[in-house]
Design a protein around this motif. Structure first.
Motif, PDB file in Angstrom:
ATOM      1  N   UNK A  24      -2.417  -3.820   5.734  1.00 16.77           N
ATOM      2  CA  UNK A  24      -2.142  -2.903   4.638  1.00 16.77           C
ATOM      3  C   UNK A  24      -2.152  -3.503   3.250  1.00 16.77           C
ATOM      4  N   UNK A  25      -2.073  -4.860   3.163  1.00 20.10           N
ATOM      5  CA  UNK A  25      -1.887  -5.435   1.834  1.00 20.10           C
ATOM      6  C   UNK A  25      -2.779  -6.628   1.526  1.00 20.10           C
ATOM      7  N   UNK A  67     -11.037  -5.978   7.833  1.00 16.81           N
ATOM      8  CA  UNK A  67     -10.782  -5.810   9.268  1.00 16.81           C
ATOM      9  C   UNK A  67     -10.712  -4.330   9.618  1.00 16.81           C
ATOM     10  N   UNK A  68     -10.001  -3.566   8.806  1.00 21.97           N
ATOM     11  CA  UNK A  68      -9.837  -2.133   9.060  1.00 21.97           C
ATOM     12  C   UNK A  68     -11.149  -1.368   8.944  1.00 21.97           C
ATOM     13  N   UNK A  69     -12.044  -1.855   8.097  1.00 16.06           N
ATOM     14  CA  UNK A  69     -13.293  -1.134   7.861  1.00 16.06           C
ATOM     15  C   UNK A  69     -14.485  -1.759   8.580  1.00 16.06           C
ATOM     16  N   UNK A  70     -14.233  -2.819   9.343  1.00 13.20           N
ATOM     17  CA  UNK A  70     -15.292  -3.419  10.149  1.00 13.20           C
ATOM     18  C   UNK A  70     -16.424  -4.015   9.352  1.00 13.20           C
ATOM     19  N   UNK A  71     -16.119  -4.519   8.161  1.00 20.73           N
ATOM     20  CA  UNK A  71     -17.177  -5.045   7.296  1.00 20.73           C
ATOM     21  C   UNK A  71     -17.362  -6.551   7.429  1.00 20.73           C
ATOM     22  N   UNK A 122      -3.940   5.768   9.850  1.00 16.11           N
ATOM     23  CA  UNK A 122      -4.692   6.869   9.246  1.00 16.11           C
ATOM     24  C   UNK A 122      -5.643   6.373   8.160  1.00 16.11           C
ATOM     25  N   UNK A 123      -5.307   5.257   7.527  1.00 14.91           N
ATOM     26  CA  UNK A 123      -6.156   4.675   6.480  1.00 14.91           C
ATOM     27  C   UNK A 123      -6.964   3.486   6.983  1.00 14.91           C
ATOM     28  N   UNK A 124      -6.987   3.288   8.293  1.00 17.23           N
ATOM     29  CA  UNK A 124      -7.682   2.136   8.888  1.00 17.23           C
ATOM     30  C   UNK A 124      -8.698   2.670   9.900  1.00 17.23           C
TER      31      UNK A 124
END
Length: 223
Positions: A170-171, A178-182, A212-214
């Motif tokens: 989150x920060x 990591x959350x967006x798989x980039x 929800x934002x990941x």
């Protein structure tokens, strides 16, 4: 001069012969207690503080010493091929707990004096376990709960706590990737996503908001 007096200094007592086996086992038991105490803090989601860390490690060491006093054995003693006895019997709970306080100093004294004066004061010494591969392996099998505790502690140390997962995903910039798989998935990324999904499935509102934002975690969570 008789042969007996000539070679008297070459005779080694059982206690002396196995003191280094016990020394190695005690060092490993102490190290295991440190890991278990640290792992317990992480399992309880407690912050590491100058008070909580030593307290958790001390409690783990006291527990290990108490069990070792009641049985005369620990996992590492069994691996080293020794058991702790007092007059051919197990040390008992009180001596096991007392040894929790004397062993750290005895480890140092053993390296200097080549003996264990505090164990001697408590009337304790090491004896070999039953010889042979079969009995040795059977004895190790009986100590598997210790090994399971150690494995669990190591796992807790290498996987993120809830706070670490929230901080990372989150920060941090790497957590965003990591959350967006980039970027290529790392161990920290994988274990953090796994933790986020588990907590979200258990109904943790704070983690569900993060998921929800990941996108990657949301996809793993499913509908």
């Amino acid at each position: 001069m008789s042969n007996g007096s000539l070679f008297a200094t070459d005779q080694v007592t059982t206690q002396g012969r196995y003191q280094w086996h016990l020394w190695v086992a005690d060092v490993l038991d102490l190290g295991t207690s440190v890991l278990v105490g640290w792992g317990a803090l992480r399992a309880l989601e407690q912050d590491r503080t100058p008070l909580s860390m030593p307290l958790a490690m001390a409690l783990a060491w006291l527990t290990a010493s108490a069990v070792g006093g009641l049985t005369g054995r620990t996992f590492w003693r069994q691996v080293a091929g020794v058991k702790l006895v007092r007059a051919e019997h197990t040390p008992g709970l009180l001596r096991g707990l007392a040894r929790a306080f004397t062993t750290p100093l005895d480890l140092l004294l053993n390296a200097v004096l080549m003996r264990r004066p505090l164990d001697t004061l408590l009337g304790l010494h090491a004896e070999p376990v039953v010889s042979g591969a079969g009995p040795r392996l059977k004895g190790v099998a009986l100590q598997l709960p210790w090994l399971a505790v150690l494995a669990g502690a190591v796992w807790l140390l290498v996987t993120p706590t809830k706070a670490e997962m929230l901080q990372y995903l989150g920060r941090t910039l790497t957590g965003w990737h990591c959350c967006h798989g980039t970027r290529e998935m790392t161990w920290q990324c994988r274990t953090s996503l796994d933790r986020a999904v588990r907590n979200a499935r258990s109904g943790d509102a704070e983690v569900k908001a993060l998921v929800a934002d990941c996108p990657v975690a949301r996809a793993r969570l499913g509908p």
